[in-house]
Structures are given as structure tokens and as C-alpha cells.
Scaffold this active site. Structure first.
Site, PDB file in Angstrom:
ATOM      1  N   THR A   2      49.693  59.357   1.683  1.00 51.79           N
ATOM      2  CA  THR A   2      48.237  59.502   1.586  1.00 51.79           C
ATOM      3  C   THR A   2      47.690  60.683   2.392  1.00 51.79           C
ATOM      4  O   THR A   2      46.813  61.414   1.904  1.00 51.79           O
ATOM      5  CB  THR A   2      47.567  58.192   2.064  1.00 51.79           C
ATOM      6  OG1 THR A   2      48.190  57.116   1.378  1.00 51.79           O
ATOM      7  CG2 THR A   2      46.087  58.193   1.788  1.00 51.79           C
TER       8      THR A   2
ATOM      9  N   GLY B  50      48.421  53.620   2.614  1.00 56.08           N
ATOM     10  CA  GLY B  50      47.224  54.142   1.962  1.00 56.08           C
ATOM     11  C   GLY B  50      46.034  54.399   2.862  1.00 56.08           C
ATOM     12  O   GLY B  50      44.919  54.583   2.359  1.00 56.08           O
TER      13      GLY B  50
ATOM     14  N   SER C 252      50.735  57.431   7.323  1.00 59.58           N
ATOM     15  CA  SER C 252      49.468  58.177   7.365  1.00 59.58           C
ATOM     16  C   SER C 252      48.437  57.508   8.256  1.00 59.58           C
ATOM     17  O   SER C 252      47.587  58.180   8.838  1.00 59.58           O
ATOM     18  CB  SER C 252      48.880  58.319   5.953  1.00 59.58           C
ATOM     19  OG  SER C 252      49.758  59.048   5.143  1.00 59.58           O
TER      20      SER C 252
ATOM     21  N   ASP D 126      60.941  55.957  -4.559  1.00 59.61           N
ATOM     22  CA  ASP D 126      60.190  55.174  -3.567  1.00 59.61           C
ATOM     23  C   ASP D 126      59.601  53.918  -4.211  1.00 59.61           C
ATOM     24  O   ASP D 126      58.984  53.986  -5.282  1.00 59.61           O
ATOM     25  CB  ASP D 126      59.064  56.071  -3.026  1.00 59.61           C
ATOM     26  CG  ASP D 126      58.417  55.524  -1.777  1.00 59.61           C
ATOM     27  OD1 ASP D 126      59.077  54.770  -1.048  1.00 59.61           O
ATOM     28  OD2 ASP D 126      57.249  55.884  -1.517  1.00 59.61           O
ATOM     29  N   HIS D 127      59.779  52.773  -3.578  1.00 59.74           N
ATOM     30  CA  HIS D 127      59.140  51.517  -3.991  1.00 59.74           C
ATOM     31  C   HIS D 127      59.424  51.088  -5.431  1.00 59.74           C
ATOM     32  O   HIS D 127      58.507  50.663  -6.148  1.00 59.74           O
ATOM     33  CB  HIS D 127      57.613  51.585  -3.808  1.00 59.74           C
ATOM     34  CG  HIS D 127      57.195  51.484  -2.378  1.00 59.74           C
ATOM     35  ND1 HIS D 127      57.268  50.323  -1.652  1.00 59.74           N
ATOM     36  CD2 HIS D 127      56.709  52.417  -1.530  1.00 59.74           C
ATOM     37  CE1 HIS D 127      56.839  50.551  -0.415  1.00 59.74           C
ATOM     38  NE2 HIS D 127      56.505  51.814  -0.312  1.00 59.74           N
TER      39      HIS D 127
ATOM     40  N   HIS E 284      57.210  52.773   6.884  1.00 64.08           N
ATOM     41  CA  HIS E 284      56.309  53.081   5.762  1.00 64.08           C
ATOM     42  C   HIS E 284      54.870  53.128   6.272  1.00 64.08           C
ATOM     43  O   HIS E 284      54.561  52.586   7.329  1.00 64.08           O
ATOM     44  CB  HIS E 284      56.427  52.002   4.674  1.00 64.08           C
ATOM     45  CG  HIS E 284      57.636  52.156   3.805  1.00 64.08           C
ATOM     46  ND1 HIS E 284      57.559  52.432   2.463  1.00 64.08           N
ATOM     47  CD2 HIS E 284      58.953  52.093   4.093  1.00 64.08           C
ATOM     48  CE1 HIS E 284      58.772  52.510   1.960  1.00 64.08           C
ATOM     49  NE2 HIS E 284      59.651  52.311   2.917  1.00 64.08           N
TER      50      HIS E 284
ATOM     51  N   ASN F 142      57.812  57.653   6.320  1.00 64.41           N
ATOM     52  CA  ASN F 142      57.225  57.904   4.996  1.00 64.41           C
ATOM     53  C   ASN F 142      55.761  58.310   5.093  1.00 64.41           C
ATOM     54  O   ASN F 142      54.945  57.563   5.639  1.00 64.41           O
ATOM     55  CB  ASN F 142      57.285  56.623   4.155  1.00 64.41           C
ATOM     56  CG  ASN F 142      58.690  56.211   3.782  1.00 64.41           C
ATOM     57  OD1 ASN F 142      59.662  56.663   4.375  1.00 64.41           O
ATOM     58  ND2 ASN F 142      58.798  55.346   2.791  1.00 64.41           N
ATOM     59  N   VAL F 143      55.458  59.478   4.515  1.00 65.14           N
ATOM     60  CA  VAL F 143      54.086  60.003   4.537  1.00 65.14           C
ATOM     61  C   VAL F 143      53.659  60.309   3.102  1.00 65.14           C
ATOM     62  O   VAL F 143      54.348  61.040   2.387  1.00 65.14           O
ATOM     63  CB  VAL F 143      54.014  61.307   5.364  1.00 65.14           C
ATOM     64  CG1 VAL F 143      52.583  61.849   5.388  1.00 65.14           C
ATOM     65  CG2 VAL F 143      54.542  61.100   6.775  1.00 65.14           C
TER      66      VAL F 143
HETATM   67  P1  13P Z   1      51.094  56.290   3.334  1.00 64.79           P
HETATM   68  O1  13P Z   1      50.522  56.572   1.984  1.00 64.79           O
HETATM   69  O2  13P Z   1      50.274  55.304   4.056  1.00 64.79           O
HETATM   70  O3  13P Z   1      51.391  57.530   4.111  1.00 64.79           O
HETATM   71  O4  13P Z   1      52.500  55.551   3.116  1.00 64.79           O
HETATM   72  C1  13P Z   1      53.557  56.239   2.530  1.00 64.79           C
HETATM   73  C2  13P Z   1      54.687  55.346   2.222  1.00 64.79           C
HETATM   74  O5  13P Z   1      54.991  54.430   2.944  1.00 64.79           O
HETATM   75  C3  13P Z   1      55.444  55.629   1.005  1.00 64.79           C
HETATM   76  O6  13P Z   1      56.517  54.770   0.838  1.00 64.79           O
END
Ligand code: 13P
Length: 278
Positions: free
Chosen positions: A228, A176, A206, A81-82, A203, A225-226
Site C-alpha cells: 500500500t 492496507g 506499510s 502473494d496470498h 505482512h 512485505n510492502v
Molecule cells: P501493505 O499493503 O499493508 O503494505 O501489506 C503488504 C503485504 O503484506 C502484502 O502481502
């Protein structure tokens, strides 16, 4: 079952459901997410991000995800991821990761295209899938400006030039967020889904309210994508547990914490419509 790439999870542009991408940081998180997938008969993505690599190490994370995936019958993909550094992508692919996301969203359009194209080539050479990002999903700021959101014509050009398998877009979410209060630009999402031929990724889920997550699936999001939110669940469970049961065994605390994370993942899978798709 051996872990697979994102195209082998059963979700595609035409599906009416989205696969959950859950960031894992250690074996406890990995087991909690896989347990939820087994309970729901749902495909799932175990995502390895840069902070977790710093915390646990790339090889230990990828190898434990692969081992845990091999013990289960539900389809599991292990995904980077990222990544912002091609060297990390190379190492992850060499360690057998199934999918990689290159985040070039802070680069110029041309640089993002060039580096993402290279990542797509590297991934495909290994039988892995690749995700790119166009538009900016910020970290920790309260609002996403209109300029940060994905421009449809840029996104079409980006997807065509790079050959990405999945495309992350910016619709108003922020990474986040510890509580959910954000809504998404659903009209923009509908346009993007109409014009772009690959599955779209959300993305920063959360911080997004459940109704908007559900609508996003109806309007074309296929990977959510989850991160936080699951950390918040574990921390709040442990905060209460350590006060209520100060003499309990640490392993029992962690086991019950994993149960709380598993329950949270199950409810996301139901919301995303991925239950019973394995
Ligand atoms: P959150 O931490 O806001 O759930 O985002 C997760 C995310 O996009 C990971 O790539």
C-alpha cells in the site's frame, strides 16, 4: 541474471537483515523496484498479488518480471502473494514463478496444514520456495486481537508439518494502511524466532512505524512485505504533478512517478538492512 527462489537471495534465519518484498502491479512498478535494488546493490522480491493479477493478468505480470530480472545483475525473486487457490499456484509455477505464498490463515488449522503442505510439495517439485501463514494479519481494521496473533506452539507445529521455507506470522500489523502508526509485539516475535527454525515474514508493513520495522529485523523478521505505501507514494506524486504540469507528456509523468516509487523503495531497503547485500 535469471530470477531465483527466496533461499537463493542470500537472506536466512541467521542474517541480521531482511529482504524487501514489494508488490508490483505493472511494468512501471517493476522497473521502479528493480532500479532501487540496483542503486542499493540489494536483493529484492517482486511480488504478484491477486488484485494485480485481476488488473494485468498472471502471465503478463510473471513474464515481464522475469524479463526485467534477466536484465539486471542483482538477485531478484518473483513471488506469488496470498494465493488461496491451488489452481493459481499451479499456473504460476508453470509460468516459471520462483516462489509462492499460500494464505490458509482463514482456514481451520488442519486445512491450512493440509493445503500448505500440498503447495510446498508443488513448489519444491519446481525448484521454487513456499511461504505459509499462521495467525491472522487482517485487512483494514484498526487493531489486531490477541487471538489473531500467532501462537508460538501452533507455529512450531505448522512449520514442522508443512515444511514451509518462510513463515508469515501475525504480530500486530494490518494490511492496507495508508499511513504508518502501528507497533508490533516484539516480545512475541523474539519467542517465535527462538522456537521456529525457518525465516519469519512480516505482512502489512506499510502501516508499521519505522522504529518497529527496524526492531523487527533485529528480533528475527527476514522478509518484509510492502504494498500500500508504494501506491500511496505514486498517487500522491501524480496528484501534484497533474495539477502543476497539466500539459506535460504522460510518459514523463509516469517516469517521474517511478522515480518517486524508487526513492521510497530505497529508503525501505536501507531500513531493512538489505543494501549492499547483493
Ligand atoms: P501493505 O499493503 O499493508 O503494505 O501489506 C503488504 C503485504 O503484506 C502484502 O502481502
Amino acid at each position: 541474471m535469471n530470477p531465483c527462489n527466496l533461499n537463493q537471495l542470500g537472506v536466512d534465519r541467521e542474517s541480521r537483515w531482511a529482504v524487501g518484498h514489494f508488490n508490483i502491479h505493472n511494468q512501471e512498478f517493476t522497473r521502479a523496484v528493480v532500479r532501487a535494488a540496483e542503486q542499493e546493490r540489494s536483493p529484492v522480491i517482486l511480488a504478484v498479488g491477486m488484485m494485480s493479477i485481476k488488473y494485468m493478468g498472471l502471465a503478463p505480470l510473471i513474464s515481464s518480471c522475469r524479463l526485467i530480472a534477466q536484465e539486471t545483475e542483482v538477485p531478484v525473486a518473483v513471488h506469488l502473494d496470498h494465493a488461496r487457490d491451488l489452481e493459481v499456484v499451479r499456473r504460476a509455477l508453470d509460468l516459471g514463478i520462483n516462489s509462492v505464498m499460500f494464505d490458509g490463515s482463514s482456514l481451520s488449522f488442519e486445512e491450512n496444514v493440509a493445503k500448505t503442505t500440498e503447495v510446498v510439495r508443488m513448489a519444491h517439485d519446481c525448484g521454487a520456495t513456499a511461504e505459509g501463514e499462521i495467525g491472522i494479519v487482517p485487512h483494514g481494521t484498526a487493531r489486531v486481537s490477541t487471538e489473531d496473533m500467532t501462537d508460538p506452539s501452533r507455529a512450531v507445529e505448522f512449520a514442522g508439518k508443512t515444511g514451509v521455507d518462510f513463515l508469515a506470522v501475525s504480530l500486530g500489523s494490518v494490511h492496507g494502511m495508508k499511513t504508518a502508526g502501528t507497533s508490533l509485539n516484539q516480545d512475541l516475535l523474539k519467542k517465535l524466532h527462538e522456537q521456529i527454525q525457518v525465516p519469519l515474514v512480516l505482512h502489512g508493513a506499510s502501516g508499521v512505524v519505522d522504529d518497529h520495522l527496524k526492531a523487527a529485523v533485529a528480533n528475527g523478521i527476514r522478509k518484509i512485505n510492502v504494498n500500500t505505501g508504494l501506491k500511496v507514494v505514486l498517487k500522491s506524486f501524480l496528484r501534484t504533478r497533474l495539477v502543476d504540469e497539466p500539459d506535460s507528456d504522460l510518459l514523463a509523468d509516469l517516469d517521474q512517478g517511478m522515480g518517486a516509487v524508487c526513492t521510497a523503495v530505497v529508503s525501505k531497503m536501507r531500513l531493512f538492512g538489505s543494501s549492499n547485500k547483493a
